[in-house]
Design a protein around this motif. Sequence first.
Motif, PDB file in Angstrom:
ATOM      1  N   VAL A  10       0.845  -1.193   0.000  1.00 26.06           N
ATOM      2  CA  VAL A  10       0.000   0.000   0.000  1.00 26.06           C
ATOM      3  C   VAL A  10       0.878   1.239   0.000  1.00 26.06           C
ATOM      4  O   VAL A  10       0.678   2.162  -0.781  1.00 26.06           O
ATOM      5  N   TYR A  11       1.864   1.254   0.860  1.00 28.38           N
ATOM      6  CA  TYR A  11       2.707   2.432   0.977  1.00 28.38           C
ATOM      7  C   TYR A  11       3.651   2.558  -0.207  1.00 28.38           C
ATOM      8  O   TYR A  11       3.932   3.665  -0.663  1.00 28.38           O
ATOM      9  N   LEU A  12       4.143   1.449  -0.720  1.00 28.31           N
ATOM     10  CA  LEU A  12       5.009   1.513  -1.897  1.00 28.31           C
ATOM     11  C   LEU A  12       4.247   2.050  -3.099  1.00 28.31           C
ATOM     12  O   LEU A  12       4.748   2.904  -3.829  1.00 28.31           O
ATOM     13  N   ASP A  13       3.036   1.562  -3.293  1.00 30.60           N
ATOM     14  CA  ASP A  13       2.260   2.000  -4.451  1.00 30.60           C
ATOM     15  C   ASP A  13       1.817   3.441  -4.330  1.00 30.60           C
ATOM     16  O   ASP A  13       1.967   4.225  -5.262  1.00 30.60           O
ATOM     17  N   THR A  14       1.263   3.802  -3.191  1.00 29.70           N
ATOM     18  CA  THR A  14       0.697   5.140  -3.082  1.00 29.70           C
ATOM     19  C   THR A  14       1.756   6.207  -2.849  1.00 29.70           C
ATOM     20  O   THR A  14       1.736   7.251  -3.489  1.00 29.70           O
ATOM     21  N   VAL A  15       2.669   5.956  -1.953  1.00 37.94           N
ATOM     22  CA  VAL A  15       3.630   7.000  -1.606  1.00 37.94           C
ATOM     23  C   VAL A  15       4.775   7.054  -2.607  1.00 37.94           C
ATOM     24  O   VAL A  15       5.059   8.101  -3.194  1.00 37.94           O
ATOM     25  N   LEU A  16       5.410   5.938  -2.840  1.00 41.31           N
ATOM     26  CA  LEU A  16       6.604   5.943  -3.682  1.00 41.31           C
ATOM     27  C   LEU A  16       6.256   6.067  -5.160  1.00 41.31           C
ATOM     28  O   LEU A  16       6.734   6.970  -5.847  1.00 41.31           O
ATOM     29  N   LEU A  17       5.415   5.193  -5.655  1.00 39.69           N
ATOM     30  CA  LEU A  17       5.116   5.185  -7.084  1.00 39.69           C
ATOM     31  C   LEU A  17       4.306   6.409  -7.500  1.00 39.69           C
ATOM     32  O   LEU A  17       4.687   7.140  -8.417  1.00 39.69           O
ATOM     33  N   ALA A  37      -6.465  10.153  -8.902  1.00 44.62           N
ATOM     34  CA  ALA A  37      -6.056   8.828  -8.422  1.00 44.62           C
ATOM     35  C   ALA A  37      -6.974   8.351  -7.301  1.00 44.62           C
ATOM     36  O   ALA A  37      -7.351   7.172  -7.256  1.00 44.62           O
ATOM     37  N   MET A  38      -7.352   9.260  -6.399  1.00 45.64           N
ATOM     38  CA  MET A  38      -8.270   8.871  -5.324  1.00 45.64           C
ATOM     39  C   MET A  38      -9.651   8.528  -5.866  1.00 45.64           C
ATOM     40  O   MET A  38     -10.265   7.546  -5.443  1.00 45.64           O
ATOM     41  N   LEU A  39     -10.133   9.318  -6.807  1.00 45.58           N
ATOM     42  CA  LEU A  39     -11.444   9.039  -7.398  1.00 45.58           C
ATOM     43  C   LEU A  39     -11.431   7.708  -8.154  1.00 45.58           C
ATOM     44  O   LEU A  39     -12.371   6.917  -8.037  1.00 45.58           O
TER      45      LEU A  39
END
Length: 87
Positions: A10-17, A37-39
């Motif tokens: 979750v953190y790799l995809d949302t924060v890093l990528l 992205a959130m929508l």
Amino acid sequence: MALTWLNPHVYLDTVLLLGSFANTYAPPDRWFLGAGAMLASILWFVTLGFGARLLGPLFTRPTAWRVLDAAIALVMFALAAGLLLSS
């Protein structure tokens, strides 16, 4: 809750990528990228939930699972062939 909050993907995809991708945009456009992205995430999971409920009766039959597995296998083989041929 632990599966959600302690999942490193979750953190790799949302924060890093997503964060590194958003840095390629100008500051006002970053907010639109984040909101989009959130929508998209909300729409994806709502559609996935309702689709699972609607397709539940279909997947009570083993034949439906075989067809789904075959379709997934074809997609995976196509992706693998595309990767092999591109490099």
